[in-house]
Design an enzyme around this catalytic site. Structure first.
Site, PDB file in Angstrom:
ATOM      1  N   SER A  28      37.861  56.182  54.313  1.00 51.04           N
ATOM      2  CA  SER A  28      37.029  55.061  53.879  1.00 51.04           C
ATOM      3  C   SER A  28      36.035  54.582  54.920  1.00 51.04           C
ATOM      4  O   SER A  28      35.056  53.927  54.568  1.00 51.04           O
ATOM      5  CB  SER A  28      37.901  53.904  53.385  1.00 51.04           C
ATOM      6  OG  SER A  28      39.060  53.758  54.143  1.00 51.04           O
ATOM      7  N   HIS A  62      36.493  50.059  58.581  1.00 52.43           N
ATOM      8  CA  HIS A  62      35.418  49.862  57.614  1.00 52.43           C
ATOM      9  C   HIS A  62      34.154  49.360  58.298  1.00 52.43           C
ATOM     10  O   HIS A  62      33.039  49.793  57.975  1.00 52.43           O
ATOM     11  CB  HIS A  62      35.857  48.868  56.543  1.00 52.43           C
ATOM     12  CG  HIS A  62      36.998  49.362  55.699  1.00 52.43           C
ATOM     13  ND1 HIS A  62      37.680  48.569  54.809  1.00 52.43           N
ATOM     14  CD2 HIS A  62      37.580  50.588  55.615  1.00 52.43           C
ATOM     15  CE1 HIS A  62      38.619  49.286  54.201  1.00 52.43           C
ATOM     16  NE2 HIS A  62      38.585  50.508  54.694  1.00 52.43           N
TER      17      HIS A  62
END
Length: 305
Positions: free
Chosen positions: A123, A175
Site C-alpha cells: 500500500s 502510507h
C-alpha cells in the site's frame, strides 16, 4: 485478469506467488518486514524489497490487490507499460527509503517508535500511484468512503487521515512515504531517474522486446506520456496541501454534525435533485499495512487489518 494491463497483472502475480509461499511454508513474517532499525544497524537491506510484496493476511493482500487493479490499470493504460513499470519499480525503493529516512529523523529527536515498528504490504506504492492518478483525473472532487467529499487532488491526503482514524493500527508512516514519493515525482523532482519518452519508444523497437510487446495487455508508450507534471514552487505546493487538509477537516465536521443532528430539509431537497449520472467512479484504495511493534522482551506483536 485477462483485460488487466501487463505490468499490473505481473504485480498481482508476484504478490500472489509470495503469499502462496507464506501459506505453504509459514515463514516468520517479521523477518521480511520493514524495520528501520534492522535496515540501518543490522544491514538487513533486503527488507527494502521484501516488505513491499509480503502481506499480513488474506484480507490484506485481497484489499491491496483490488486497489492495484483499480489504480494501476488506469495509470498503465495512460502512461504505457514501460513508463508505468519504471514508476512502480522506483516506488518500491523510494517509499522504503523515505520510510527509513523519516524514522531516523524522528530517532535523532528522541522518538524511537518508528525505528522499531515492523510494517509490510504494497500500500505504500499504492499511495504513490494514487497521487499520480488523482492529478490525472478530470473529476473536481471525490468521495471518501461515501461519507464526505474532498478535492480530487487532496484525495490521497484525505484518505491517509481517514484510514488512520478508522483503523488506528495501519502503518501511517508507510502510507505517508508513498504520498511523499508520489509528490516528488509529480513535481518533477525524480525526472532524472526515469528514461525519456523517446528512449522508451526506442526500447519498444529492440528485437529482444518483441516477445514482451506481443504479450497480452502490453500498452505501447504514447507520443506524450500522460503523466501529471506540476512545476510550481514549494510555497504553492504547501498551500495546496493545506487547502486540501482544510477542506477535509471541514467536510469531516459536517459529516459528524450530520451523524449527530441529521440532515436538514434544505439538504434533502438539494440531494433529491441530483441524478445518478452525477456519481463518478471512486478509485478503490483501501489496502493498508499491518504494524508490528517490538515488546520489551524482544517479541513482536502484530496488528493486522
Amino acid at each position: 485478469l485477462a483485460s488487466t494491463p501487463l505490468f499490473t497483472r505481473i504485480i498481482l502475480y508476484i504478490c500472489g506467488a509470495v503469499y502462496t509461499y507464506q501459506m505453504i511454508f509459514e515463514p516468520q513474517l517479521q523477518i521480511f518486514t520493514m524495520c528501520p532499525r534492522n535496515v540501518i544497524y543490522l544491514r538487513e537491506y533486503y527488507r527494502v524489497i521484501t516488505s513491499t510484496f509480503f502481506h499480513g493476511s488474506m484480507m490484506h493482500i485481497g484489499m491491496n490487490g483490488m486497489s492495484t487493479m483499480a489504480i494501476g490499470s488506469k495509470l498503465e493504460r495512460k502512461m504505457g507499460t514501460l513508463s508505468y513499470a519504471f514508476t512502480v519499480l522506483w516506488s518500491v525503493l523510494l517509499t522504503s527509503l523515505i520510510y527509513i529516512g523519516v524514522a531516523f529523523f524522528m530517532h535523532m529527536f528522541g522518538t524511537d517508535d518508528a525505528m522499531y515498528q515492523h510494517s509490510v504490504g504494497f500500500s505504500g506504492v499504492l499511495f504513490h500511484l494514487s497521487v499520480l492518478e488523482a492529478y490525472q483525473s478530470k473529476e473536481s472532487s471525490r468521495s471518501v468512503f461515501r461519507l464526505f467529499r474532498v478535492p480530487t487532488k487532496a484525495y490521497p491526503w484525505a484518505l491517509l487521515i481517514a484510514l488512520q482514524v478508522a483503523i488506528p493500527n495501519v502503518s501511517f508512516l508507510g502510507h505517508l512515504a508513498g504520498i511523499l514519493a508520489g509528490t516528488l515525482q509529480l513535481f518533477g523532482n525524480l525526472d532524472f531517474l526515469f528514461p525519456s519518452i523517446e528512449f522508451m519508444r526506442q526500447m519498444e523497437l529492440f528485437e529482444w522486446m518483441a516477445a514482451i510487446i506481443s504479450a497480452q495487455g502490453f500498452v505501447m508508450t504514447p507520443d506524450h506520456v500522460s503523466e501529471p507534471r506540476e512545476r510550481r514552487g514549494a510555497a504553492v505546493l504547501a498551500a495546496g496541501i493545506l487547502s486540501g487538509i482544510y477542506t477535509f477537516v471541514l467536510n469531516l465536521v459536517e459529516t459528524v454534525n450530520f451523524c449527530i443532528r441529521g440532515r436538514d430539509n434544505t439538504n434533502e431537497e438539494g440531494d433529491s435533485q441530483m441524478s445518478d449520472g452525477d456519481e463518478e467512479e471512486q478509485v478503490l484504495l483501501v489496502g493498508s499495512d499491518g504494524v508490528w511493534t517490538e515488546n520489551e522482551d524482544g517479541t513482536l506483536s502484530l496488528s493486522r487489518t
